[in-house]
Design a protein around this motif. Structure first.
Motif, PDB file in Angstrom:
ATOM      1  N   GLU A 297       0.838  -1.199   0.000  1.00 52.59           N
ATOM      2  CA  GLU A 297       0.000   0.000   0.000  1.00 52.59           C
ATOM      3  C   GLU A 297       0.879   1.257   0.000  1.00 52.59           C
ATOM      4  N   SER A 303       3.404  -1.420 -10.016  1.00 55.74           N
ATOM      5  CA  SER A 303       2.122  -1.869 -10.546  1.00 55.74           C
ATOM      6  C   SER A 303       2.255  -2.516 -11.914  1.00 55.74           C
ATOM      7  N   LEU A 340      -3.727  -6.323   4.433  1.00 52.46           N
ATOM      8  CA  LEU A 340      -4.224  -5.054   3.907  1.00 52.46           C
ATOM      9  C   LEU A 340      -5.087  -4.380   4.966  1.00 52.46           C
ATOM     10  N   HIS A 345     -10.504  -2.976   1.228  1.00 53.26           N
ATOM     11  CA  HIS A 345      -9.288  -2.791   0.429  1.00 53.26           C
ATOM     12  C   HIS A 345      -8.774  -4.129  -0.084  1.00 53.26           C
ATOM     13  N   ARG A 346      -8.858  -5.159   0.736  1.00 50.29           N
ATOM     14  CA  ARG A 346      -8.441  -6.491   0.313  1.00 50.29           C
ATOM     15  C   ARG A 346      -9.255  -6.941  -0.896  1.00 50.29           C
ATOM     16  N   LYS A 348     -10.764  -5.086  -3.049  1.00 46.15           N
ATOM     17  CA  LYS A 348     -10.415  -4.266  -4.208  1.00 46.15           C
ATOM     18  C   LYS A 348      -9.156  -4.805  -4.893  1.00 46.15           C
ATOM     19  N   VAL A 349      -8.150  -5.163  -4.095  1.00 45.24           N
ATOM     20  CA  VAL A 349      -6.921  -5.706  -4.670  1.00 45.24           C
ATOM     21  C   VAL A 349      -7.190  -7.051  -5.343  1.00 45.24           C
ATOM     22  N   TYR A 352      -8.364  -6.930  -8.870  1.00 44.49           N
ATOM     23  CA  TYR A 352      -7.381  -6.712  -9.938  1.00 44.49           C
ATOM     24  C   TYR A 352      -6.874  -8.046 -10.490  1.00 44.49           C
TER      25      TYR A 352
END
Length: 367
Positions: A297, A303, A340, A345-346, A348-349, A352
């Motif tokens: 984070e 990325s 996270l 947030h976890r 959301k990752v 990806y």
């Protein structure tokens, strides 16, 4: 926590104390606020709620801002020698107790303690820079710039300033800004992330113990209500922000529309290029450290990695081997990467990864 109206003594704030309230701070003491609204603060490693952070009403925000405005004239007129002494005191106290701050960061953000200590050290570099502020505040004088015309310049503080900081570096990012602002004669209102707000209060208590006068460093807890009051209140003369790009655009547009100087740092996505003649073991180490440090984070988390030539498969294999050895877990234990910051947030990752697979990528490491 207990506080007195006099010089505060810094205490270790237990991030695990259930039912505690993380309040605002002004005039060197805790301020509960009047809104009655709170948000839960959790330990990312366990999911347990460890406290409730106060969410400011407009009236609460104005009370904190008014304290900063009231303290400004006296602090502005305080000599550089006296200001510098307070900064030195803060530096010494921070250096002696940085382990306490690191533990607070880990308990609310999730990053491992060694990462948290690194964050504090990076922030302390700015504190140490501010110790030499006297030299940096000098003005200039040019004699006879035009015929019989001399030109001089002076540096003066602008007034009360606001800091809106993100969750991923609850100590370092505020310390990018407030040591310089305070040393230069400004007063500060810090609005930390509501995800990990305790570090801000710990630093406020440390400032009080260092001898900083009441009202010079203040903490305003809250959400958009608090942010909007900082962006629109006429007493706040400048804003520094770090966060996502959409919010950075909002902060910049709103703050400048109200006549403020605004520094708005939006999201960053670092990329890496590995050339065919690179040391692939070193490159793999660098990619893993960048990707998983600070729980991934941070802006320095790589990325996108571009492998040039025919090295991609070998590089991916080396990265996989290193990733398989990572210990993921509680940041206070023997872990390489902490959890996270929140379940949201976890998720959301994780999305990806699903998106990459949906676009045709092969998942090499999962789970």
């Amino acid at each position: 926590m207990t506080h007195s109206d006099g010089a505060a003594q810094t205490r270790t704030i237990s991030p695990s104390a259930e039912g505690r309230t993380i309040s605002h701070w002004f005039d060197n003491k805790s301020f509960a606020g009047t809104s009655g609204n709170t948000a839960p603060v959790t330990n990312p490693a366990t999911g347990a709620v460890t406290g409730q952070v106060a969410l400011a009403s407009v009236e609460d925000a104005r009370a904190v801002i008014d304290a900063a405005a009231a303290a400004f004239p006296a602090w502005r007129d305080t000599s550089l020698a006296k200001r510098t002494q307070v900064i030195f005191n803060f530096r010494e106290l921070l250096n002696a107790r940085k382990g306490e701050l690191a533990e607070i960061i880990t308990a609310e953000h999730g990053k491992v303690v060694s990462d948290a200590l690194g964050e504090v050290s990076r922030g302390q570099e700015v504190v140490e820079f501010a110790c030499g502020i006297a030299h940096l505040l000098k003005g200039g004088m040019t004699e006879n710039a035009s015929t019989n015309i001399d030109v001089s310049s002076i540096r003066q503080p602008v007034g009360p300033v606001g800091i809106i900081s993100p969750f991923n570096f609850p100590a370092m990012v505020p310390m990018w800004f407030f040591p310089i602002a305070i040393a230069a004669g400004n007063t500060v209102v810090l609005k930390p992330s509501e995800k990990d707000p305790t570090a801000a209060i710990w630093m406020a208590e440390l400032w009080a113990e260092a001898g900083l006068p009441a009202g010079v460093f203040n903490v305003l807890q809250g959400d958009k209500t608090a942010v909007d009051e900082l962006l629109t209140h006429p007493a706040i003369k400048a804003i520094s922000f770090v966060g996502s790009t959409p919010i950075a655009q909002y902060v910049y547009a709103t703050g400048t529309a109200h006549g403020k100087r605004v520094q708005a740092l939006g999201g960053a996505k670092n990329h890496a290029i590995v050339l065919p003649d690179a040391d692939l073991d070193l490159a793999a180490d660098a990619m893993v450290n960048a990707g998983f440090g600070s729980a991934g984070e941070r802006c320095m988390a790589i990325s996108a990695l571009v492998a040039v030539g025919d090295i991609a498969d070998e590089l991916v294999a080396k990265i996989k081997d290193r990733t398989d050895t990572l210990e993921i877990g509680d940041g206070t234990l023997d872990s390489d990467m902490g959890p996270l910051v929140t379940k949201v947030h976890r998720d959301k990752v994780a999305s990806y990864i699903d998106a990459g697979e949906g676009a045709g990528a092969t998942i090499v490491v999962d789970g």
